[in-house]
Design a protein around this motif. Structure first.
Motif, short mmCIF file in Angstrom:
data_model
loop_
_atom_site.label_atom_id
_atom_site.label_comp_id
_atom_site.label_asym_id
_atom_site.label_seq_id
_atom_site.Cartn_x
_atom_site.Cartn_y
_atom_site.Cartn_z
N UNK A 188 0.83 -1.21 0.00
CA UNK A 188 0.00 0.00 0.00
C UNK A 188 0.86 1.25 0.00
N UNK A 189 1.93 1.24 0.79
CA UNK A 189 2.83 2.40 0.81
C UNK A 189 3.49 2.60 -0.55
N UNK A 190 3.89 1.49 -1.18
CA UNK A 190 4.52 1.57 -2.49
C UNK A 190 3.54 2.09 -3.54
N UNK A 191 2.30 1.61 -3.49
CA UNK A 191 1.29 2.07 -4.44
C UNK A 191 0.99 3.55 -4.23
N UNK A 192 0.89 3.97 -2.98
CA UNK A 192 0.62 5.39 -2.69
C UNK A 192 1.78 6.26 -3.19
N UNK A 193 3.00 5.80 -2.98
CA UNK A 193 4.17 6.55 -3.45
C UNK A 193 4.17 6.63 -4.98
N UNK A 194 3.87 5.52 -5.62
CA UNK A 194 3.81 5.49 -7.09
C UNK A 194 2.69 6.40 -7.60
N UNK A 195 1.55 6.40 -6.92
CA UNK A 195 0.43 7.25 -7.33
C UNK A 195 0.82 8.73 -7.24
N UNK A 196 1.49 9.09 -6.16
CA UNK A 196 1.93 10.48 -6.01
C UNK A 196 2.94 10.86 -7.10
N UNK A 197 3.83 9.94 -7.40
CA UNK A 197 4.82 10.22 -8.45
C UNK A 197 4.13 10.38 -9.81
N UNK A 198 3.14 9.53 -10.09
CA UNK A 198 2.42 9.65 -11.37
C UNK A 198 1.63 10.95 -11.43
N UNK A 199 1.02 11.35 -10.33
CA UNK A 199 0.27 12.61 -10.32
C UNK A 199 1.21 13.77 -10.59
N UNK A 200 2.38 13.74 -9.96
CA UNK A 200 3.37 14.81 -10.16
C UNK A 200 3.85 14.82 -11.62
N UNK A 201 4.17 13.64 -12.16
CA UNK A 201 4.65 13.57 -13.54
C UNK A 201 3.56 13.97 -14.54
N UNK A 202 2.32 13.62 -14.24
CA UNK A 202 1.22 14.00 -15.12
C UNK A 202 1.05 15.52 -15.13
N UNK A 203 1.17 16.15 -13.96
CA UNK A 203 1.06 17.61 -13.89
C UNK A 203 2.20 18.26 -14.68
N UNK A 204 3.39 17.71 -14.55
CA UNK A 204 4.54 18.25 -15.28
C UNK A 204 4.35 18.07 -16.79
N UNK A 205 3.84 16.91 -17.19
CA UNK A 205 3.59 16.66 -18.61
C UNK A 205 2.52 17.59 -19.16
N UNK A 206 1.47 17.83 -18.38
CA UNK A 206 0.44 18.78 -18.81
C UNK A 206 1.02 20.18 -18.98
N UNK A 207 1.90 20.57 -18.04
CA UNK A 207 2.52 21.90 -18.13
C UNK A 207 3.37 21.99 -19.40
N UNK A 208 4.14 20.95 -19.69
CA UNK A 208 4.98 20.96 -20.89
C UNK A 208 4.15 20.96 -22.16
N UNK A 209 3.08 20.18 -22.18
CA UNK A 209 2.23 20.15 -23.37
C UNK A 209 1.52 21.49 -23.58
N UNK A 210 1.12 22.12 -22.50
CA UNK A 210 0.50 23.43 -22.61
C UNK A 210 1.50 24.44 -23.16
N UNK A 211 2.72 24.39 -22.64
CA UNK A 211 3.75 25.30 -23.14
C UNK A 211 4.06 25.01 -24.60
#
Length: 90
Positions: free
Chosen positions: A30-53
């Motif tokens: 569960x801790x690993x999945x939560x950590x992975x979920x947070x990392x994916x959310x962060x990477x998705x936000x970064x990818x959205x920012x780059x695609x918008x730019x």
């Protein structure tokens, strides 16, 4: 009868140990999945920012292309129009 009671107790101890081990592994997963979920959310936000730019930059590139196209059309027709003007003047 005593042997059966001993075996049942042995099985209960093994079951408790297995349950404890599984709960510990479940907590780790569960801790690993939560950590992975947070990392994916962060990477998705970064990818959205780059695609918008990139999209905004793409608009600037398109606008520059339209300007160059218009300039090319004007400059490619200028010699014939200039020659026509010179024939009219002289």
């Amino acid at each position: 009868m005593v042997a059966l009671i001993g075996n049942v107790e042995e099985l209960r101890i093994q079951l408790d140990q297995t349950t404890h081990t599984l709960k510990a592994e479940h907590g780790k997963l569960q801790a690993s999945v939560a950590k992975d979920r947070e990392a994916r959310i962060h990477e998705e936000a970064e990818l959205r920012r780059l695609l918008t730019a990139l999209g905004v930059l793409g608009i600037h590139i398109d606008a520059a292309g339209v300007i160059w196209l218009a300039l090319g059309v004007v400059l490619s027709t200028t010699p014939s129009e200039f020659a026509h003007f010179l024939n009219w003047v002289f």
